[in-house]
Design a protein around this motif. Structure first.
Motif, PDB file in Angstrom:
ATOM      1  N   ALA A 161       0.833  -1.209   0.000  1.00  0.00           N
ATOM      2  CA  ALA A 161       0.000   0.000   0.000  1.00  0.00           C
ATOM      3  C   ALA A 161       0.866   1.257   0.000  1.00  0.00           C
ATOM      4  CB  ALA A 161      -0.929  -0.003   1.210  1.00  0.00           C
ATOM      5  N   ALA A 162       1.947   1.246   0.778  1.00  0.00           N
ATOM      6  CA  ALA A 162       2.849   2.401   0.834  1.00  0.00           C
ATOM      7  C   ALA A 162       3.514   2.633  -0.520  1.00  0.00           C
ATOM      8  CB  ALA A 162       3.906   2.184   1.911  1.00  0.00           C
ATOM      9  N   GLY A 163       3.925   1.524  -1.167  1.00  0.00           N
ATOM     10  CA  GLY A 163       4.560   1.637  -2.481  1.00  0.00           C
ATOM     11  C   GLY A 163       3.611   2.153  -3.548  1.00  0.00           C
ATOM     12  N   VAL A 164       2.372   1.656  -3.526  1.00  0.00           N
ATOM     13  CA  VAL A 164       1.369   2.096  -4.502  1.00  0.00           C
ATOM     14  C   VAL A 164       1.029   3.563  -4.292  1.00  0.00           C
ATOM     15  CG1 VAL A 164      -1.038   1.826  -5.224  1.00  0.00           C
ATOM     16  CG2 VAL A 164       0.375  -0.197  -4.836  1.00  0.00           C
ATOM     17  N   LEU A 165       0.818   3.949  -3.042  1.00  0.00           N
ATOM     18  CA  LEU A 165       0.468   5.341  -2.751  1.00  0.00           C
ATOM     19  C   LEU A 165       1.575   6.295  -3.183  1.00  0.00           C
ATOM     20  CD1 LEU A 165      -1.608   7.243  -1.451  1.00  0.00           C
ATOM     21  CD2 LEU A 165      -0.420   6.924   0.734  1.00  0.00           C
ATOM     22  N   GLY A 166       2.813   5.945  -2.847  1.00  0.00           N
ATOM     23  CA  GLY A 166       3.942   6.797  -3.238  1.00  0.00           C
ATOM     24  C   GLY A 166       4.064   6.925  -4.745  1.00  0.00           C
TER      25      GLY A 166
END
Length: 201
Positions: free
Chosen positions: A55-60
């Protein structure tokens, strides 16, 4: 580069993953092929959770796509057509070519954004034509998120499976990125040559 990425993820955790993936979209030389496998390796060591890391990777990534998207919006088709008519003769690009490209993107924009998000070397660049063509923000975000989710999920999973050897992901995918960029460059050069040959034949 690796030490900086490792230190960022170690010190900032999920925020570090998001920050690195954001920067990767602004500065393509920062490789997602190294960031997310490292995140997967960190998950394998029990220091992170799998879903939050993805989720952190997608959001960034999605947030990082917006500056390029809005740069394209600001430039716009009309401005690009003016520049093509003024300077495009050096590379055989005219306003008509811009119009054709714009129409093509109107028909295939969603699929193009989705697919290119899965292709090393062009995944960042696709945001620019999406903005230039006037693609609406909501579908752009939707297709970007779906494509990014698959890409980030795959890289994270590979890092999780490979463990200490997570760097192999970047080792094998980095040449793919170079091949894609070189292929696109060659295709563009051939297109310019063919247009010039037709013009003078």
């Amino acid at each position: 580069m690796l030490n900086w990425i490792t230190d960022t993820i170690s010190s900032l955790g999920y925020v570090g993953i998001g920050l690195l993936m954001f920067l990767e979209n602004l500065f393509p030389p920062i490789p997602s092929e190294l960031i997310m496998p490292l995140a997967g390796f960190t998950v394998a060591r029990g220091q992170m959770q799998f879903i939050p890391a993805i989720a952190a990777g997608v959001l960034g990534t999605v947030i990082g796509a917006l500056p390029w998207y809005y740069a394209g919006k600001i430039l716009g088709t009309e401005r690009l057509q003016q520049l093509a008519d003024k300077y495009g003769k050096w590379i055989s690009i005219s306003s008509k070519d811009i119009t054709k490209a714009d129409r093509w993107f109107e028909r295939h924009g969603g699929k193009a954004v989705f697919v290119c998000r899965l292709v090393p070397g062009v995944r960042t660049l696709i945001s620019l034509p999406a903005g230039i063509s006037g693609m609406h923000l909501v579908p752009f975000l939707l297709y970007s998120t779906l494509g990014t989710l698959l890409w980030v999920g795959l890289l994270t999973y590979l890092g999780y499976v490979l463990g200490d050897n997570y760097e192999l992901v970047d080792e094998y995918l980095a040449p793919v990125s170079k091949i894609v960029v070189v292929t696109l460059l060659i295709a563009f050069i051939l297109w310019v040559i063919r247009k010039n040959m037709r013009r003078y034949s």
